[in-house]
Design an enzyme around this catalytic site. Structure first.
Site, PDB file in Angstrom:
ATOM      1  CD  GLU A  12      -2.729  -1.305   2.450  1.00  0.00           C
ATOM      2  OE1 GLU A  12      -3.927  -1.594   2.386  1.00  0.00           O
ATOM      3  OE2 GLU A  12      -2.103  -1.171   3.528  1.00  0.00           O
ATOM      4  CG  ASP A 195     -12.069  -8.324   0.471  1.00  0.00           C
ATOM      5  OD1 ASP A 195     -12.881  -8.596   1.359  1.00  0.00           O
ATOM      6  OD2 ASP A 195     -11.052  -7.630   0.662  1.00  0.00           O
TER       7      ASP A 195
END
Length: 227
Positions: A12, A195
């Site tokens: 990230e 997700d």
């Protein structure tokens, strides 16, 4: 203004390191802090490691040691709201813990009026300005984020959705917001979905993390232009 950019994982934070100029690394408390410039603003970026305590440690160091006056939490999250699709981005308007008893933060330190930590209004306005310009390639939603110490399976999603009505869930946002709240530091979280209830599981997260991290970082960079 000095901005701390706090991510949970190494994937990230990588997009930010590529964007930063004059970047130098220093270490404290087993963490690596990258200091440099992004959109002509002084920033300190790092990944804290997953979980609430790791994120809280990093946030407090950003404030105490590096003098950050704003903290942005960036990276990825799991979608809870059914309208969300993978690679949509969620901006926190408020955040809370799903695994902390409701009276812990109201009856004890920091004696809040509610369980929710609000995002900073000026930072929200900067994000709204970016959205209004219409140059984004991915959808963006503003709303509630929920944090807890576990990867969420489907049965847990149903409980969280029913109690909190959040857009997304993750393992760090509320703890960073908590630290910022008690220090009086403006905070916002910008997380891109890896997700969803229909496409859930760690395999989905791993497959989508790199692209989602880049989308989140791009939006943070655009927001900094508006500050």
């Amino acid at each position: 203004m000095k901005i701390g950019i706090l991510c949970a994982g190494d994937t990230e934070v990588v997009p930010f390191l590529r964007m930063m100029k004059h970047c130098k690394a220093t270490k404290k408390s087993m963490l690596t802090f990258y200091q440099g410039q992004l959109e002509d603003i002084e920033v300190v970026a790092l990944f804290s490691g997953v979980c609430k305590v790791n994120a809280a440690i990093a946030a407090q160091i950003l404030i105490d040691t590096y003098g950050c006056t704003v903290i942005i939490n960036a990276g990825t999250a799991g979608g809870i709201d059914e309208k969300l699709e993978i690679f949509d981005t969620v901006i926190s308007t408020e955040t809370a813990y799903h695994d902390v008893a409701d009276d812990i933060l109201t009856e004890f330190h920091p004696w809040k009026d509610s369980i929710y930590f609000k995002a900073d209004e000026k930072l929200l306005e900067a994000v709204k300005t970016v959205i209004a310009k219409g140059n984004l390639n991915n959808r963006v939603f503003l709303g509630r984020m929920i944090t807890g110490e576990q990867f969420i399976e489907n049965n847990k999603r149903e409980y969280i959705a029913a109690k909190y009505s959040p857009l997304s869930v993750d393992m760090e946002t509320a703890s960073i917001a908590h630290v910022c709240y008690v220090n009086g530091i403006p905070f916002i979280s910008i997380r891109t979905i890896t997700d969803t209830p229909d496409r859930s599981g760690i395999s989905e997260f791993e497959k989508n993390c790199k692209k989602a991290s880049q989308i989140s970082a791009n939006l943070v960079k655009s927001m900094l232009k508006e500050l």
